[in-house]
Each structure stands twice: as structure tokens, then as C-alpha cells.
Write an enzyme that holds these catalytic residues in place. Structure first.
Site, PDB file in Angstrom:
ATOM      1  N   ARG A 139      13.160  -2.867  -9.913  1.00  0.00           N
ATOM      2  CA  ARG A 139      11.720  -2.712  -9.715  1.00  0.00           C
ATOM      3  C   ARG A 139      11.005  -2.833 -11.052  1.00  0.00           C
ATOM      4  O   ARG A 139      11.423  -2.228 -12.039  1.00  0.00           O
ATOM      5  CB  ARG A 139      11.397  -1.348  -9.097  1.00  0.00           C
ATOM      6  CG  ARG A 139      11.877  -1.168  -7.664  1.00  0.00           C
ATOM      7  CD  ARG A 139      11.610   0.249  -7.202  1.00  0.00           C
ATOM      8  NE  ARG A 139      12.001   0.451  -5.821  1.00  0.00           N
ATOM      9  CZ  ARG A 139      11.177   0.337  -4.784  1.00  0.00           C
ATOM     10  NH1 ARG A 139       9.902   0.028  -4.997  1.00  0.00           N
ATOM     11  NH2 ARG A 139      11.595   0.551  -3.554  1.00  0.00           N
ATOM     12  N   PRO A 178       0.827  -1.211   0.000  1.00  0.00           N
ATOM     13  CA  PRO A 178       0.000   0.000   0.000  1.00  0.00           C
ATOM     14  C   PRO A 178       0.860   1.259   0.000  1.00  0.00           C
ATOM     15  O   PRO A 178       1.889   1.321   0.671  1.00  0.00           O
ATOM     16  CB  PRO A 178      -0.800  -0.124   1.296  1.00  0.00           C
ATOM     17  CG  PRO A 178      -0.768  -1.571   1.636  1.00  0.00           C
ATOM     18  CD  PRO A 178       0.539  -2.086   1.138  1.00  0.00           C
ATOM     19  N   GLU A 179       0.401   2.252  -0.751  1.00  0.00           N
ATOM     20  CA  GLU A 179       1.119   3.514  -0.845  1.00  0.00           C
ATOM     21  C   GLU A 179       0.261   4.628  -0.242  1.00  0.00           C
ATOM     22  O   GLU A 179      -0.756   4.351   0.409  1.00  0.00           O
ATOM     23  CB  GLU A 179       1.498   3.783  -2.304  1.00  0.00           C
ATOM     24  CG  GLU A 179       2.346   2.655  -2.894  1.00  0.00           C
ATOM     25  CD  GLU A 179       2.696   2.861  -4.368  1.00  0.00           C
ATOM     26  OE1 GLU A 179       2.831   4.021  -4.799  1.00  0.00           O
ATOM     27  OE2 GLU A 179       2.827   1.855  -5.098  1.00  0.00           O
ATOM     28  N   LYS A 234       3.540   5.983   4.326  1.00  0.00           N
ATOM     29  CA  LYS A 234       2.773   4.747   4.179  1.00  0.00           C
ATOM     30  C   LYS A 234       2.354   4.167   5.530  1.00  0.00           C
ATOM     31  O   LYS A 234       1.915   3.020   5.611  1.00  0.00           O
ATOM     32  CB  LYS A 234       3.608   3.708   3.419  1.00  0.00           C
ATOM     33  CG  LYS A 234       4.061   4.154   2.034  1.00  0.00           C
ATOM     34  CD  LYS A 234       4.961   3.111   1.386  1.00  0.00           C
ATOM     35  CE  LYS A 234       5.532   3.582   0.064  1.00  0.00           C
ATOM     36  NZ  LYS A 234       6.423   2.575  -0.555  1.00  0.00           N
TER      37      LYS A 234
END
Length: 269
Positions: free
Chosen positions: A259, A2-3, A58
Site C-alpha cells: 500500500r 471512500p472511508e 465503509k
């Protein structure tokens, strides 16, 4: 993971549904999720009132009337649900906080944590985080100063929590797309106009993410129709091979700084 938009969505829901209520019971099934011995953790929370829920990057901060706070980081795979009785996800809950007949379930916290901290401990824990991108202090002038002397690639810098806090893998790609910038561009090569476009995109993409309830597809409560709506509205993330919504070119999946990264080769320069 989650951001910022996902955690902001949680924050707003919890303030609306739980703030002002007292914790009547605590159950912990995974000792490593908390930072105290279980009897002490439960004892300190018993009958504490949740005054408000804040967010920092976050993290969520559950502020209690005792003066202490619960600091939450969901990490990878964590989520939460407000229910009770038969309205309970069929999943292992690492922590359950009861507020009378309502229960807040913390699920999937194999890597995440829920720590009870004093204000000094909380300040120390969060001290290294960068500027909040939706705060009043995040001006265009501030952003330009933050970029000064930076030489890393755009994607790498955006996910650096010491630079700007709250942006992760998904929204960094969405921001780069919205700004028409290739995620591998060296930051020191951006023009003044490109820096302005990047600044505006950071704010607009994060606000859009919040308005659509973020990308986490698990509802927060029964009847929750907002949470996770961003999943169906991504510009580029997880859309490799699909047509770009701007130029119709084929979207690309690549790897930048280890990434996974999604972008349009045709219209992001």
C-alpha cells in the site's frame, strides 16, 4: 476508496434530504451492481419508503419500511449525487432511484454494489467487521485489549477491517502522523503512552475528516460546498516531497504491505 468519514458525510446528507420519502422509480443499467433480477429488484423497491440511512464501516445501509435494506459499498471509483432533471452529472449511472422529482444517482459502481437484503442477510454480510472507532463501545480499554498479542505493522493493522472497521489507506496515514508514529512500527513495540496517543488520534482524525466532508471531491448535490474539503487539509497523504506541517521536514512516500504510504521520517518514530 471512500472511508468512514466519506460514508458518514453521505449518511448525514441522505438522512437530511431523502429520509421519509418514497421510491417512485428504479433504473438499473448494470445488472451486476444489484443482487436480484432487475424486474424483482424494481418491484420490491417500488413505493418503499426510505426510513433512515445508517452506516457500518465503509458501507451505507438504506433502511426501507418493507423491513429490507439496501446495502451499498462504493468500492474504488464509486460516488453518488442527488439531482434531477437538468441537474444530472454527465456520467453513466449504474443505478438511479427516483424520489418523486429528486433522483439519487449511483455512479462508478464498476466494482461496487447495491444489494437488497433481509435483516438476517445484512447481519451475515457485515458479521466479520471490527469495532466502529467512533462508537461508544470503542473505549481506550477496549482498544488496548484489541491490540493484545498483535504483532503486525501499524499501517497494516489499521486498515484491517476485522480489527477496526472503516479506516483505509488515507486515514491510516493521517492517524499515524497525528500520533507521531511511523506506520511501519510493530504494534507490540508501542509503549503505553504511544497506545494512548494512537487511540486519541484515531478518534480525532476521523472526526476531523467528517467535519471537513471527507476527501471525495465530487459534490453530493448542487451547492454542496463541504464535501471533499479534507483534500486541501491532509496532514501527509499524497503530499510526498512537501514540507511537514509540524517539523518542516520533507514528507516521504513509501510502500508498506503493498500500500502506498505517506509519512514524515523526521517526526514520526
Amino acid at each position: 476508496m471512500p472511508e468512514l468519514p466519506e460514508m458518514e458525510n453521505y449518511r448525514r446528507i441522505f438522512n437530511e434530504r431523502l429520509a421519509g420519502q418514497r421510491i417512485t422509480k428504479t433504473e438499473v443499467t448494470r445488472e451486476k451492481t444489484v443482487n436480484l433480477l432487475l424486474p424483482q429488484f424494481a418491484s420490491e423497491l417500488q413505493n418503499s419508503a426510505l426510513t433512515t440511512v445508517d452506516r457500518r464501516a465503509k458501507h451505507l445501509i438504506f433502511r426501507l419500511d418493507s423491513g429490507k435494506s439496501l446495502l451499498l459499498h462504493l468500492m474504488l471509483g464509486g460516488w453518488m449525487y442527488i439531482g434531477g432533471g437538468e441537474d444530472s452529472p454527465d456520467r453513466t449511472k449504474q443505478v438511479t432511484l427516483s424520489f418523486g422529482n429528486q433522483e439519487l444517482y449511483f455512479i462508478g459502481l464498476r466494482l461496487g454494489y447495491l444489494h437488497l437484503l433481509t435483516q438476517d442477510q445484512l447481519d451475515e454480510k457485515l458479521a466479520d467487521l471490527g469495532t466502529e472507532p467512533l462508537s461508544a463501545g470503542f473505549t481506550k480499554e477496549k482498544f488496548r485489549s484489541l491490540l493484545s498479542n498483535r504483532r503486525s505493522m501499524l499501517k497494516t493493522l489499521l486498515v484491517n477491517q476485522k480489527f477496526i472497521s472503516g479506516i483505509g489507506n488515507l486515514y491510516s496515514d493521517e492517524i499515524c502522523f497525528n500520533a507521531r508514529l511511523h506506520p511501519a512500527r510493530p504494534v507490540n513495540e508501542l509503549s503505553g503512552e504511544e497506545v494512548s496517543a494512537l487511540y486519541e488520534s484515531i478518534i480525532s482524525v476521523l472526526e476531523r475528516g467528517i467535519s471537513l466532508g471527507g476527501y471525495m471531491d465530487e459534490p453530493v448535490f448542487k451547492g454542496d460546498e463541504l464535501t471533499g474539503s479534507y483534500n486541501n487539509n491532509c496532514y501527509v497523504y499524497d503530499r510526498a516531497g512537501e514540507p511537514c506541517i509540524r517539523c518542516s521536514g520533507s514528507l516521504t512516500k513509501d510502500e508498506i504491505s503493498s500500500r502506498k504510504t505517506f509519512y514524515c521520517r523526521n517526526c514520526q518514530n
